[in-house]
Scaffold this motif. Structure first.
Motif, short mmCIF file in Angstrom:
data_model
loop_
_atom_site.label_atom_id
_atom_site.label_comp_id
_atom_site.label_asym_id
_atom_site.label_seq_id
_atom_site.Cartn_x
_atom_site.Cartn_y
_atom_site.Cartn_z
N UNK A 1 0.78 -1.00 0.30
CA UNK A 1 -0.41 -0.10 0.06
C UNK A 1 0.77 1.61 0.05
N UNK A 2 0.49 1.55 -0.98
CA UNK A 2 1.99 2.73 -0.96
C UNK A 2 0.76 4.31 -1.70
N UNK A 3 1.66 5.41 -1.71
CA UNK A 3 1.37 6.54 -1.85
C UNK A 3 0.87 7.27 -3.41
N UNK A 4 2.33 6.23 -3.90
CA UNK A 4 3.25 7.44 -4.58
C UNK A 4 2.60 5.87 -6.10
N UNK A 5 3.59 5.89 -7.27
CA UNK A 5 3.52 4.52 -7.94
C UNK A 5 4.95 3.36 -7.82
N UNK A 6 4.43 2.74 -8.05
CA UNK A 6 5.19 2.18 -7.71
C UNK A 6 6.46 2.04 -9.19
N UNK A 7 5.99 3.34 -10.38
CA UNK A 7 7.32 3.15 -11.30
C UNK A 7 8.33 4.19 -11.03
#
Length: 315
Positions: free
Chosen positions: A8-14
Motif C-alpha cells: 500500500x503506497x501513496x505514489x506509484x511503483x514505477x
C-alpha cells in the motif's frame, strides 16, 4: 513464495524503486496512489495474508485497517510498516512541515505499540527506531534483481549518470563545478520539480550537463549500464541522509557500474566503501574505481532476498 500480499503506497511503483525491488522478490500486488484514508481498505474484507504499508503517509490507513480488520473483526492478517525515512521537519514550508511532523509523530507512536512487523532500509535507521520505540526493526536493503543489460554505446570514461531528484540540496552547483573543472560530463534522469529556475538555467547552459527526463524503476538498470560511473549525491546533514542506503546504490552495483557518493552518505561509505564505491573527493583526486564482480552482487542479492522472504513468512 506461497504468501499472498499487497503493498500500500501513496505514489506509484514505477517511481518507487524500493517497492519495485520488493515485488520482484515477494510477487505481491500493489495498491498505488492510495489516499490518506482509503475507504476501500476499510470496507472490503482483506483478500491477502500480508499488507505492507509504506512510509508515514500511509499510517492513518494502517491504524484504521488494524482497528477494523484485526481488533474489531479478529481477522488473521499480517501488517507490516515499511519505514523508508525517519519522520523529520523539513526547512522548506516549515509551518506545513511541522503540522505533518506532529501528525506523523503521533501516529508513529501508536503504530509502534501494535503487535505488527516493522521494516526499514538501513542499520542506522533501524538503530534509531529501536532506541526511540524499543522495538526491533527488520532491515531490508534496497537490493534490486541483478540484470545483465548490454551498453548500447561505447562507454565514455569521462561521463557519469545521476538519477533521482535534481535540486540544489541534492546536488549543489559547487559540487557540479568540481566535476566540470576535471573535465567530466553528467547526464541527469529524474524529476526537477523542486529545483529553482536559476539552478535549471545553469544546467541547461552547460554543454557537459544534460537533463534527459524521467525514468521508470523497471528500466533504470538499462540506462545506468551505459555509463562509466553513477553519481549519488545528497548534500545534507540530516539523519535520513547520513543513515540511508539509497536504491540507486544497488541499482548501479547490480549492473557493474561503480558509485561515486557524497561524504554525507556516511552509512554507505562505512559499510560499502571499496573499489566499487568511493567518495567524491577521492574520485576527483584520481582514485580508480570499478564495479562489483557479477557473482559478488548476486550473493548480496540472494542473502537479502532470502532474509526478506523469511521475515514476511515468520510469525
Amino acid at each position: 513464495m506461497g504468501l499472498a500480499g499487497c503493498h500500500i503506497l501513496k505514489g506509484s511503483k514505477n517511481t518507487s524503486s524500493r517497492v519495485y525491488s520488493q515485488i520482484e522478490i515477494d510477487e505481491f500486488e500493489v495498491k498505488e496512489k492510495t489516499p490518506l484514508i482509503s475507504i476501500e481498505l476499510l470496507m472490503k474484507k482483506p483478500s491477502y495474508e500480508v499488507y505492507i504499508f509504506h512510509q508515514h503517509a500511509m499510517l492513518l490507513n494502517l491504524l484504521l485497517f488494524y482497528f477494523f480488520h484485526i481488533f474489531l473483526f479478529k481477522r488473521d492478517v499480517e501488517i507490516v510498516f515499511d519505514i523508508h525515512d525517519l519522520n523529520e521537519i523539513k526547512i522548506k514550508r516549515f509551518i506545513i512541515s511541522k503540522i505533518y511532523w506532529i501528525i506523523h509523530e503521533f501516529n508513529e507512536i501508536i503504530v509502534f505499540k501494535l503487535p505488527i512487523k516493522y521494516i526499514t532500509v538501513s542499520k542506522g535507521l533501524a538503530r534509531i527506531l529501536y532506541m526511540k520505540h524499543k522495538k526491533p526493526v527488520f532491515i531490508y536493503f534496497n537490493v534490486c534483481k541483478p540484470k545483465s543489460p548490454k551498453s548500447l554505446n561505447e562507454k565514455d570514461s569521462q561521463k557519469l549518470v545521476y538519477f533521482g531528484q535534481l535540486n540544489e540540496e541534492r546536488l549543489p552547483l559547487s559540487v557540479l563545478n568540481l566535476f566540470l573543472e576535471k573535465g567530466y560530463a553528467i547526464d541527469f534522469y529524474g524529476t526537477v520539480n523542486t529545483a529553482s529556475k536559476e539552478y535549471l538555467s545553469y544546467i541547461n547552459s552547460s554543454k557537459k550537463l544534460k537533463f534527459k527526463g524521467a525514468f521508470n524503476s523497471s528500466d533504470i538498470q538499462n540506462i545506468i549500464v551505459n555509463y562509466s560511473y553513477s553519481l549519488i549525491c545528497i548534500e545534507s546533514r540530516r539523519p535520513n541522509i547520513r543513515f540511508c542506503c539509497p536504491n540507486k546504490l544497488y541499482q548501479s552495483l547490480s549492473v557493474g557500474v561503480p558509485c561515486v557518493v557524497s561524504n554525507f552518505l556516511r552509512e554507505v561509505l562505512i559499510r560499502h566503501k571499496s573499489n566499487a564505491v568511493t567518495d567524491i573527493k577521492a574520485f576527483l583526486s584520481g582514485k580508480s574505481v570499478s564495479g562489483f564482480p557479477k557473482e559478488y552482487y548476486e550473493k548480496i542479492y540472494k542473502k537479502n532476498s532470502e532474509k526478506y522472504i523469511e521475515f514476511l513468512g515468520s510469525k
